[in-house]
Structures are given as C-alpha cells and as structure tokens.
Design a protein around this motif. Structure first.
Motif, PDB file in Angstrom:
ATOM      1  N   ASP B 218       0.753  -0.965  -0.182  1.00 20.90           N
ATOM      2  CA  ASP B 218       0.098   0.328  -0.156  1.00 20.90           C
ATOM      3  C   ASP B 218       0.676   0.969  -0.188  1.00 20.90           C
ATOM      4  OD1 ASP B 218       1.295   0.160   2.439  1.00 20.90           O
ATOM      5  OD2 ASP B 218      -0.912   0.563   3.786  1.00 20.90           O
ATOM      6  N   GLY B 219       2.347   0.979  -0.943  1.00 23.01           N
ATOM      7  CA  GLY B 219       2.985   2.238  -0.835  1.00 23.01           C
ATOM      8  C   GLY B 219       3.711   2.977   0.631  1.00 23.01           C
ATOM      9  N   THR B 220       3.629   2.727   2.289  1.00 18.07           N
ATOM     10  CA  THR B 220       3.298   2.140   3.970  1.00 18.07           C
ATOM     11  C   THR B 220       4.924   2.141   4.303  1.00 18.07           C
ATOM     12  OG1 THR B 220       2.194   1.359   4.388  1.00 18.07           O
ATOM     13  CG2 THR B 220       1.252   3.453   4.054  1.00 18.07           C
ATOM     14  N   ASP B 221       5.833   2.462   4.703  1.00 17.16           N
ATOM     15  CA  ASP B 221       6.486   1.857   5.194  1.00 17.16           C
ATOM     16  C   ASP B 221       6.266   0.873   6.950  1.00 17.16           C
ATOM     17  OD1 ASP B 221       8.472   3.897   4.021  1.00 17.16           O
ATOM     18  OD2 ASP B 221       7.227   3.918   5.827  1.00 17.16           O
ATOM     19  N   GLU B 222       5.480   0.873   6.804  1.00 15.83           N
ATOM     20  CA  GLU B 222       5.117  -0.302   8.430  1.00 15.83           C
ATOM     21  C   GLU B 222       6.359  -1.329   8.965  1.00 15.83           C
ATOM     22  OE1 GLU B 222       1.883  -0.822  10.348  1.00 15.83           O
ATOM     23  OE2 GLU B 222       1.230   1.571   9.879  1.00 15.83           O
ATOM     24  N   PHE B 223       6.359  -2.209   7.594  1.00 14.73           N
ATOM     25  CA  PHE B 223       7.064  -3.189   8.220  1.00 14.73           C
ATOM     26  C   PHE B 223       7.985  -2.913   8.270  1.00 14.73           C
ATOM     27  CE2 PHE B 223       4.414  -6.518   5.964  1.00 14.73           C
ATOM     28  CZ  PHE B 223       3.950  -6.994   6.893  1.00 14.73           C
ATOM     29  N   CYS B 224       9.418  -3.850   9.804  1.00 14.37           N
ATOM     30  CA  CYS B 224      10.956  -3.329   9.167  1.00 14.37           C
ATOM     31  C   CYS B 224      11.548  -4.972   8.958  1.00 14.37           C
ATOM     32  CB  CYS B 224      11.037  -2.719  10.504  1.00 14.37           C
ATOM     33  SG  CYS B 224      10.819  -1.719  10.653  1.00 14.37           S
ATOM     34  N   GLN B 225      12.188  -5.207   8.880  1.00 15.01           N
ATOM     35  CA  GLN B 225      13.515  -6.699   8.961  1.00 15.01           C
ATOM     36  C   GLN B 225      14.764  -5.450   9.924  1.00 15.01           C
ATOM     37  OE1 GLN B 225      14.581  -8.334   5.688  1.00 15.01           O
ATOM     38  NE2 GLN B 225      15.799 -10.244   6.892  1.00 15.01           N
ATOM     39  N   GLU B 226      15.349  -5.960  10.774  1.00 12.57           N
ATOM     40  CA  GLU B 226      16.048  -6.595  11.637  1.00 12.57           C
ATOM     41  C   GLU B 226      17.520  -7.138  11.786  1.00 12.57           C
ATOM     42  OE1 GLU B 226      13.007  -7.361  12.820  1.00 12.57           O
ATOM     43  OE2 GLU B 226      12.837  -5.314  13.523  1.00 12.57           O
ATOM     44  N   TYR B 227      18.219  -6.628  11.282  1.00  9.96           N
ATOM     45  CA  TYR B 227      18.943  -7.910  11.716  1.00  9.96           C
ATOM     46  C   TYR B 227      20.216  -7.709  12.810  1.00  9.96           C
ATOM     47  CZ  TYR B 227      18.372  -7.092   6.733  1.00  9.96           C
ATOM     48  OH  TYR B 227      18.150  -8.345   5.397  1.00  9.96           O
ATOM     49  N   PHE B 228      20.118  -8.573  13.499  1.00  5.46           N
ATOM     50  CA  PHE B 228      21.352  -8.515  14.639  1.00  5.46           C
ATOM     51  C   PHE B 228      22.491  -9.059  14.630  1.00  5.46           C
ATOM     52  CE2 PHE B 228      16.815 -10.250  15.323  1.00  5.46           C
ATOM     53  CZ  PHE B 228      16.354  -9.415  16.307  1.00  5.46           C
ATOM     54  N   ASN B 229      23.585  -8.413  14.565  1.00  9.43           N
ATOM     55  CA  ASN B 229      25.344  -8.612  14.952  1.00  9.43           C
ATOM     56  C   ASN B 229      25.508  -9.020  16.210  1.00  9.43           C
ATOM     57  OD1 ASN B 229      25.343  -9.693  12.109  1.00  9.43           O
ATOM     58  ND2 ASN B 229      25.104  -7.545  12.071  1.00  9.43           N
ATOM     59  N   ASP B 230      26.295 -10.121  17.012  1.00  6.52           N
ATOM     60  CA  ASP B 230      26.305 -10.011  18.140  1.00  6.52           C
ATOM     61  C   ASP B 230      25.961  -9.109  18.902  1.00  6.52           C
ATOM     62  OD1 ASP B 230      28.459 -12.232  17.394  1.00  6.52           O
ATOM     63  OD2 ASP B 230      30.146 -10.579  17.104  1.00  6.52           O
ATOM     64  N   LEU B 231      24.457  -9.039  19.206  1.00  5.18           N
ATOM     65  CA  LEU B 231      23.820  -8.337  20.096  1.00  5.18           C
ATOM     66  C   LEU B 231      23.528  -8.920  21.275  1.00  5.18           C
ATOM     67  CD1 LEU B 231      21.355  -6.009  20.939  1.00  5.18           C
ATOM     68  CD2 LEU B 231      19.776  -7.707  20.161  1.00  5.18           C
ATOM     69  N   LEU B 232      24.489  -7.812  22.411  1.00  4.75           N
ATOM     70  CA  LEU B 232      24.149  -7.988  23.680  1.00  4.75           C
ATOM     71  C   LEU B 232      23.093  -7.389  24.427  1.00  4.75           C
ATOM     72  CD1 LEU B 232      27.938  -7.677  24.766  1.00  4.75           C
ATOM     73  CD2 LEU B 232      27.273  -9.009  24.614  1.00  4.75           C
ATOM     74  N   VAL B 233      22.014  -8.961  24.868  1.00  4.21           N
ATOM     75  CA  VAL B 233      21.552  -8.608  26.259  1.00  4.21           C
ATOM     76  C   VAL B 233      21.614  -9.443  27.519  1.00  4.21           C
ATOM     77  CG1 VAL B 233      18.726  -9.701  26.239  1.00  4.21           C
ATOM     78  CG2 VAL B 233      20.157  -8.951  23.925  1.00  4.21           C
ATOM     79  N   PRO B 234      21.369  -8.553  27.986  1.00  2.00           N
ATOM     80  CA  PRO B 234      21.819  -9.443  29.770  1.00  2.00           C
ATOM     81  C   PRO B 234      20.965 -10.487  30.119  1.00  2.00           C
ATOM     82  CG  PRO B 234      20.453  -6.784  29.584  1.00  2.00           C
ATOM     83  CD  PRO B 234      20.971  -7.315  28.764  1.00  2.00           C
ATOM     84  N   ALA B 235      21.344 -11.135  30.644  1.00  4.87           N
ATOM     85  CA  ALA B 235      20.428 -12.239  31.222  1.00  4.87           C
ATOM     86  C   ALA B 235      19.439 -11.884  31.869  1.00  4.87           C
ATOM     87  CB  ALA B 235      20.882 -13.277  32.085  1.00  4.87           C
ATOM     88  N   GLU B 236      18.973 -10.621  32.779  1.00  2.00           N
ATOM     89  CA  GLU B 236      18.499 -10.195  33.029  1.00  2.00           C
ATOM     90  C   GLU B 236      16.684  -9.837  32.258  1.00  2.00           C
ATOM     91  OE1 GLU B 236      19.458  -6.995  35.500  1.00  2.00           O
ATOM     92  OE2 GLU B 236      18.400  -5.754  33.871  1.00  2.00           O
ATOM     93  N   ASN B 237      17.123  -9.801  30.963  1.00  2.00           N
ATOM     94  CA  ASN B 237      16.591  -9.797  30.377  1.00  2.00           C
ATOM     95  C   ASN B 237      14.596 -10.617  29.651  1.00  2.00           C
ATOM     96  OD1 ASN B 237      16.876  -6.996  30.896  1.00  2.00           O
ATOM     97  ND2 ASN B 237      17.001  -6.473  28.416  1.00  2.00           N
ATOM     98  N   VAL B 238      15.634 -11.981  30.453  1.00  2.00           N
ATOM     99  CA  VAL B 238      14.931 -13.142  29.730  1.00  2.00           C
ATOM    100  C   VAL B 238      13.647 -13.138  30.474  1.00  2.00           C
ATOM    101  CG1 VAL B 238      15.086 -15.890  30.196  1.00  2.00           C
ATOM    102  CG2 VAL B 238      16.994 -14.377  29.460  1.00  2.00           C
ATOM    103  N   VAL B 239      12.132 -13.107  29.710  1.00  2.00           N
ATOM    104  CA  VAL B 239      10.798 -13.390  30.627  1.00  2.00           C
ATOM    105  C   VAL B 239      10.957 -15.155  30.006  1.00  2.00           C
ATOM    106  CG1 VAL B 239       8.856 -12.301  30.028  1.00  2.00           C
ATOM    107  CG2 VAL B 239      10.599 -11.525  28.733  1.00  2.00           C
ATOM    108  N   GLY B 240      10.469 -15.490  31.645  1.00  2.00           N
ATOM    109  CA  GLY B 240      10.531 -16.693  31.704  1.00  2.00           C
ATOM    110  C   GLY B 240      11.705 -17.234  32.353  1.00  2.00           C
ATOM    111  N   LYS B 241      12.061 -18.943  31.637  1.00  2.00           N
ATOM    112  CA  LYS B 241      12.679 -18.889  31.863  1.00  2.00           C
ATOM    113  C   LYS B 241      14.310 -19.468  30.914  1.00  2.00           C
ATOM    114  CE  LYS B 241      10.719 -22.112  35.797  1.00  2.00           C
ATOM    115  NZ  LYS B 241       9.432 -22.265  35.065  1.00  2.00           N
ATOM    116  N   VAL B 242      14.569 -19.557  30.672  1.00  2.00           N
ATOM    117  CA  VAL B 242      15.724 -19.877  29.656  1.00  2.00           C
ATOM    118  C   VAL B 242      15.055 -21.776  28.962  1.00  2.00           C
ATOM    119  CG1 VAL B 242      17.986 -20.018  29.105  1.00  2.00           C
ATOM    120  CG2 VAL B 242      17.942 -18.359  30.102  1.00  2.00           C
TER     121      VAL B 242
END
Ligand SMILES: Cc1cc2nc3c(=O)[nH]c(=O)nc-3n(C[C@H](O)[C@H](O)[C@H](O)COP(=O)(O)OP(=O)(O)OC[C@H]3O[C@@H](n4cnc5c(N)ncnc54)[C@H](O)[C@@H]3O)c2cc1C
Lengths: 374, 420
Positions: B218-242
C-alpha cells in the motif's frame, strides 16, 4: 446454546433436551409428518407442562418464567427445538400469548389459562400473498361498522391456523394498524391447509370475507400502540426463528463432525484432510457466531434496547450462515447427504422456512441500513 | 494460568457504569480530538508525527485515569473491570485514540509481562508504556517463516551474564519508531524445536541491531526487518525461563489472537488501523456522495454492520465460553478467523462504496486509500497468525480432528530440514 445460563435455566434447558430426546426423537418426528395436526394434542400438553407456553405470560395470568428475563428463557427452548427439529406451534402460540397478556382485554386474557396448560394453541395471521410487510402496510382491511369492524383479506403461511383455537389477525384500520383475536370458527373465516417445505410444522391460508366483529375482539388500541405490538411480535418471532436455526446448525455440525471421524477414504478419516478440516473450522465459526447473534438479539429484547436493530442483525447473519452450514454438511456427507432417509434435509427444510418467513436476510439488511439512517 | 485470571470480569453495578460513561464522555468531549468522519485518518502524517501524536494522546488518557484501566493499580492501571474498558471503547468511537498502543504493547506485551515478568520487570516497564513513554513491538517472525514460529533460527548464545544474539527478524510492525521488543530466539539446538527457545526483552535502538524499513504494497513502510550482529542482551532480560520460551510464546499467541480478534480487555478504543473501519464514517460518506444503486448500497452496508456487530458478540461469547469451561482456550481462534474475514469484507465494500473515486482520484485526495487498501486486503488474514493457522487450531484443538503431519516434532532442532 448460551454460555451464561443460570443454574435454573440450565436445568430447564436440560429438561427440555431430555424431553425432546425421549418423547420426539427424529424417528417420531418422521411419523408425525403424516399427522394432519402436526403433533398430537396430548404431547403438546406435556410440553406445556414443562413451561413451554407459560414463559411470556405473567404469574397473575397463570404463567411464569424461569428467570427475570423470560425472553431469554424462551430462546432456550427454541434452540433445543431447533436441535431436535421438534414440531408444534411453539412460535405463534408464545408470540400471540405475549400480546394478549400485554394488550388483551380481561375476557381475552382468560384464554391464557388454556394456552398455558396446552389445551389451546394460537396462530398469528399476518403474512399476505405478496410477501413481506416489514413496513406494516397490510392489504387486509378492518372497516369500522356500527359497534365493530368488518374484516376482509387473505393471509397465507399462517403457522398452526388449522390447529389453533384462536387467531390474531393483523389488519389496516382507518387510524392505523388494528389486531383482532378471533375464534377459528368465526363466521366468514375460511382456513385452508397449505403445503410446506417444512414437513414438521403446519401452515394454512386464512381467508377473511366480511368477517363481522365487535370492538371486544380488538387486542389493544388501533394505531401506534398496535404498531408497537406488531413490531414486538415480529421481533420475538424472528428471535425464535434464529434461535431455532442456531440450535439446528450446531446439532447438524456435531453429527457431521462425528461422521467425518467415522468415514474413511484412502485409508484415513475424512477429519484428517486439511481441505475438509478448514471447512469444518469455518462452520464451527459460523455456528458459534450464529449463537452469538442470537445471544445479542435476546439480550436486546430482554433489555428493551435497540431490539429491532439486533433482531435484524441476527436474521441477516443467522438466516444465511445456518443454512449455508447445512448445505456444507450435506457436501461433507457425499451421496448419502442428498437422500430422503438422511435427516439432513429435514433440518434444511425447516431452517430454510425460518430463513425466509418474517423477512429474508436481505430484507433485514436493508431494514438495518434504513434504521441506521441510510 | 488462564487469560481470565488477570483481569476482572464481574459485572459492576449498572448505575455506577452509567455514571462512569458520563464521566468518560464529558472528559473526552473536552480533552480528546474529534475524528473527522470524512477524513478519519491522518494521511499526510509521517511516521514520526504519528508516533508523537499517539504518545501524546496516551499520556492524556493516562493523566486523566482512563488509560489501560484493566491493568492493576500498582503498575499504573486502575484495576477496573472489562465493562469499564468497553465503555471507554464505545465512547471513544468519535475520537482520535492512541491506537498504536493497543497492539501489541497493551494487549499482547503487557499481559505477558504481567504473567511471566519478574517483579522488577513489571515495575520497570509497565507503568512507562501505560503513560505513553514506550512503544513495544514483537520480534517473532523470521525470513524463514512466521507460521512455524517454533522453528525460529535467530540464535542467543550465553556468554557470562549476557546472551549474544545473531540472526534476523522480519515483518515487525512500526519497529523503527518503537522502543522495546519482545523477541523469541533459540538458546538450545540439541533439543526438539519447542524446547530450546527463550523469550527476551530487547531495547531496540542500540548497537548490534540494524533496522530496515520495508515498503508495503500500500506504499507505506510500516514493516521492518532487523539484523542482529552480536547484540548483547543481559540475562535479567529473559522473560520466563531459559529454554522455556515456547510456554511464553504460546501465551503470547493466545493474547495476540484475542487482540486481533477484538476480544482483548486491554485494547483501548475499537481496534482500528489508520484507515476508516467505522460504518458510521462509511454511512456519512455513502449518504453524501452516493455511488451506484441505493438498494445495493443498503445491502452492503447492512451486511457490514451485521458482521461488525456479530464480531463483537462472538468475541464476548468466546470470552464467556472460555471462562465458563464451555470452550477450550484456543477458541480465541474463532474470533481471529472472524476478524480476518470481516476485514476482507470491509475492504471490499469500502472500495465499492467509494466507486471510481477509489480507483482514479484528484491529486492529493485521500479517497484513493480505499482502493489501495483493497490491494492490501489480505493483511487482515495474515498478520497476527494467518487464517489458515486459525483454521488448523479450530479443527484440531476445538473439534479434536487429527493434527497435521509434522516430521520435526521430536527431532533435535539441528537435524530438522529447512527451507531449500
Ligand atoms: C500487517 C502485518 C503485521 C505483522 N506484524 C508482525 C509483527 O509485528 N511482528 C512479527 O513478528 N510478525 C508480524 N507479522 C508477520 C506475521 O505474523 C506472519 O506473516 C505470519 O505469521 C505468516 O508467516 P509468513 O509470512 O512467514 O508466511 P508462511 O508461514 O510462510 O505461510 C505462507 C502461507 O502458507 C500457509 N501455511 C503455512 N503453514 C501452514 C500449515 N501448516 N497449514 C496450512 N497453511 C499453512 C500460511 O497460512 C500462508 O498462507 C505481520 C504480518 C502482517 C501481514
């Protein structure tokens, strides 16, 4: 079936289901097809004992309901009767009883005792040969005479007219609509049974030729009050048709799902084919949505809010999808589905009649649009 | 835990509700911008303006106590009943609402944090989005597939107190203007697919994430694609259990179906996207600039009105049915399916009612959006899980029909065949 029944309503529903399953299984429904009267009078009395004709009649007139929302109670029975394609003049008897209870004179109201006990059936003579009258424009006329009226006109597709003790006749009078309660042996009144797609319920033509009645035959006051009565009658009628079809569609879907588990093709049950599973998923959605539309219409009637709109929503949806669901279920059965011996066509016949009388889904869509201002 | 554990379904006193309705109405009249029925969306607005307008409106609702009223008080809500939220939805019909916050932030992410989040996570994130500070997005679908969500390939490798993320997510709506994401990634490749996933909270704008917008049909650009390159996420950011992320994802899908189907108690206002889905709007237009035969128009509007009302009734019925044990939890799929089909009908009817104006229009006129929207019509049957997946769920989990053949269920994930 509703998901918000009180314990009393649930007991009432379960009793109705057991009564239908034991007293009128489909084999009995088929036997009764040959009865001119549609259903045995003594059976109707036992149905009445369960409360099927008392719900809209207040206690002081001998009736009584299960909850403080009698309309909802009534829709519970309609749903169960739809599941069982149960014969009997349930719809017109309750619709007319409601109007007598609300607007009838004391003499007319004495009749209700027999209605509640199942001795008397009632019919509503409203439909005319040229079809729909959602605009309340009837050709049947009531002309004032000295001390009364002369009524002339033709009514068709009047359910239970030949079985009923009294008819409620809807007619055009000089100052608006008028309704009359007439014993079926009134002079000038000719009742001729008609044939119907529905093999279970009975319909007839009612010819009124110079029928002379006194003002004591009037139910309510002509004009606006009667128009309100007619609208309510139509609303209840359509609610019951929709509840009947929603119950029937749910039942048809249940036995068709069972069939899909039992029937094998290419070494696996039909129920394992994704092409069919997806069609069953659509049907389950239609069935639940049909019940939801009935819930909404019954709630609206019970609350006295936006009744006509919600009734048209229900007819517009349930009318189409319940019948579509049944045709799909015929397809799922293959050849056996288009035979006389299979029950499917009995459901389809009744549901198609419910779909078409008192406004088709398209009529109700147009009506809904107009109610909303366009 | 079921959906109904989290919020209050009891019917409050009708009088109290009537008063509440009046309060909301008065406040909205004075504080919320009116929607223009002939021009209900904001066609000239860019992403940035859209984002700030939504945040500002959410803030206004919040400050008046009308934001996310079903959320518990301790996290910034009002601990009110679903009936209260429905009143806000009804009353807000004629007003501009912060629709961007409804999904996924309030109706999908929030319930997941309430259900699985640590106390610290709840305190930290929930009040902020109720106040309009943060928009959230879901990082679920991947280029390799969205329906088969448990087949996610994005990897999260434990490294000390953090996880290192590599891979790509796609179709994430409005990620470029959002602040946080809930992301599903694979933490264990040696076990079958459902047992090696973990759910993470990810701040979006940081090194290690590259975001590209994708132009939609429809011509809008709402959709995105993300690329992760060695992105660091702290363990406290886990939701629920590993390694137990599928449990969380299953609930997320549940809330998503409810939100998409219109059965969520956490959405604010009717779930409407940028464009007019309101019949009143259509009716105003149909009356003002009638196109085609009047009888036909009435049929179409009547049909649309029917479907819209039955949609709402079905959603109420399904919620009641699940709560009362008449229907299993997956019954939300009934509403999701209905929603998709209504969306299709709506787009088709809209286009017809606008007639040739929706096909060829004066430069700059917004009416062409109805034609464009028709082209984009199937989005309603794809986003939030496709209608085919809904039909699988209904037939298998409600009607009990045999599951589709899956060859990958018990296989260690690193042995599962992938896209060729
Ligand atoms: C408007 C919109 C917004 C979205 N927003 C987000 C977002 O914010 N975040 C996010 O993570 N994702 C988002 N999505 C992605 C969406 O969840 C996926 O597109 C969807 O789950 C389908 O996945 P896919 O595109 O990979 O298609 P596929 O899974 O490849 O499916 C392709 C086709 O095959 C059918 N199919 C697949 N498997 C089966 C099966 N087992 N049985 C029958 N049919 C099957 C599908 O129904 C579909 O028709 C969005 C999508 C849309 C359209």
């Amino acid at each position: 079936m509703r998901y918000d029944l009180t314990d009393d309503q649930e007991f009432f529903r379960e009793t109705a289901r057991r009564f239908i399953e034991t007293e009128v299984p489909i084999s009995t429904v088929r036997e009764w097809h040959d009865l001119a009267e549609g259903c045995p009078q003594n059976w109707w009395r036992s149905a009445a004992e369960l409360g099927w004709t008392s719900l809209l009649v207040p206690e002081n007139l001998g009736g009584g309901s299960i909850s403080d929302r009698p309309i909802v109670d009534l829709s519970i029975v309609a749903d169960e009767m739809g599941r069982g394609i149960t014969p009997g003049p349930f719809m017109p008897t309750n619709v007319v009883a409601d109007t007598i209870a609300r607007s009838g004179n004391p003499a007319q109201q004495t009749l209700l005792e027999e209605v509640v006990s199942g001795q008397a059936m009632l019919a509503w003579a409203v439909n005319e040969p040229d079809g729909l009258h959602l605009d309340n424009n009837f050709a049947t006329h009531a002309t004032p005479t000295n001390g009364g009226y002369t009524i002339a006109g033709t009514k068709v597709a009047v359910e239970a007219a030949a079985q009923a003790h009294h008819l409620l006749v809807t007619a055009t009078a000089p100052n608006g609509l008028a309704q009359f309660l007439l014993p079926t042996n009134t002079v000038g009144l000719t009742i001729t049974p008609q044939e119907s797609l529905d093999l279970g319920r009975r319909f007839a033509q009612v010819q009124l030729e110079g029928v002379q009645v006194g003002t004591d035959a009037l139910v309510g006051s002509p004009g606006a009050p009667t128009e309100a009565d007619v609208c309510r009658q139509r609303n209840i009628m359509v609610l019951l048709q929709c509840a009947d079809n929603a119950g029937a569609a749910s039942k048809v879907l249940e036995f068709t799902v069972e069939y899909a588990f039992d029937r094998y093709s290419f070494g696996r049950p039909l129920a394992s084919y994704q092409a069919l599973k997806h069609r069953f998923a659509d049907m389950k959605m239609w069935a639940e949505a049909s019940c939801a539309a009935v819930d909404g219409a019954a709630d609206a009637l019970a609350a006295g809010q936006a009744e006509a709109q919600m009734i048209s929503v229900a007819k517009s949806y349930v009318g189409d999808y319940s019948v579509e669901l049944m045709h799909e279920c015929v397809q799922m059965h293959g050849g056996i589905g288009v035979t006389y011996d299979h029950d499917l066509h009995l459901y389809l016949r009744r549901a198609t009649v419910n779909r078409g009388l008192f406004g088709t889904p398209s009529d109700h869509r147009a009506q809904l649009s107009q109610m909303l201002g366009y | 835990m079921t959906m109904t554990d989290q919020f209050i379904y009891t019917e409050p006193d009708p009088l109290e509700l009537a008063e509440y309705r009046e309060q909301v109405q008065t406040w909205m009249n004075e504080n919320m911008p009116k929607r223009d029925p002939l021009n209900p969306w904001h066609p000239s607005e860019d992403d940035n303006e859209r984002s700030s307008r939504n945040r500002e409106l959410q803030r206004r609702l919040h400050d008046a106590g009308f934001a996310a009223v079903c959320y518990p008080k301790e996290y910034g809500g009002q601990s009110l009943t679903v009936a209260h939220q429905r009143i806000i939805d009804d009353v807000s019909e004629g007003f501009d609402m912060p629709i961007l916050f409804s999904a996924p932030t309030l109706s999908i992410i929030g319930p997941i944090l309430l259900e699985f989040g640590t106390e610290e996570q709840k305190q930290r994130y929930i009040p902020r989005f109720i106040r309009g500070d943060d928009l959230w997005v879901q990082f679920m679908s991947e280029p390799s597939g969205g329906s088969d969500l448990a087949g996610a390939l994005t990897r999260a490798d434990k490294d000390g107190d953090s996880f290192v993320i590599n891979g790509s997510k796609i179709w994430s709506t409005f990620a470029q203007r959002s602040d946080f994401a809930l992301m599903l990634a694979r933490t264990n490749w040696e076990v079958p697919k459902h047992r090696g996933l973990t759910m993470f909270i990810v701040p979006i704008h940081q090194p290690g994430i590259e975001i590209h917008t994708i132009k939609m049909a429809d011509g809008t650009d709402e959709f995105c694609q993300e690329y992760f390159n060695d992105l660091l996420v702290p363990a406290e950011n886990v939701v629920g259990k590993v390694d137990d992320g599928w449990t969380v994802a299953t609930r997320l899908l549940f809330h998503e179906r409810a939100a998409v189907g219109g059965a969520s108690p956490y959405t604010q206002g009717k779930m409407r996207q940028r464009r007019a889905d309101s019949l009143e709007d259509l009716a105003v237009l149909a009356a003002k600039e009638p196109v085609g035969d009047a009888g036909n128009r009435r049929q179409q509007l009547g049909r649309l009105e029917t479907l819209n009302r039955v949609h709402r009734l079905l959603s109420d019925r399904v919620v009641r049915g699940i709560k009362g044990g008449h229907l299993p939890g997956p019954a939300g799929s009934l509403v999701r399916l209905f929603h998709g089909l209504v969306g299709v009908e709506q787009a088709s009817v809209n286009m017809d009612l606008y007639g040739q104006q929706a096909l060829v229009w004066d430069e700059g006129a917004s009416v062409g959006d109805h034609g464009v929207r028709f082209v984009q019509r199937q989005a309603a049957c794809i986003g939030g899980g496709t209608t085919e997946m809904a039909r699988n769920i209904i037939s298998e989990r409600i009607l009990g029909m045999p599951r589709e053949l899956a060859t990958d269920k018990e296989l260690p994930f690193n042995q599962v065949p992938r896209n060729g």
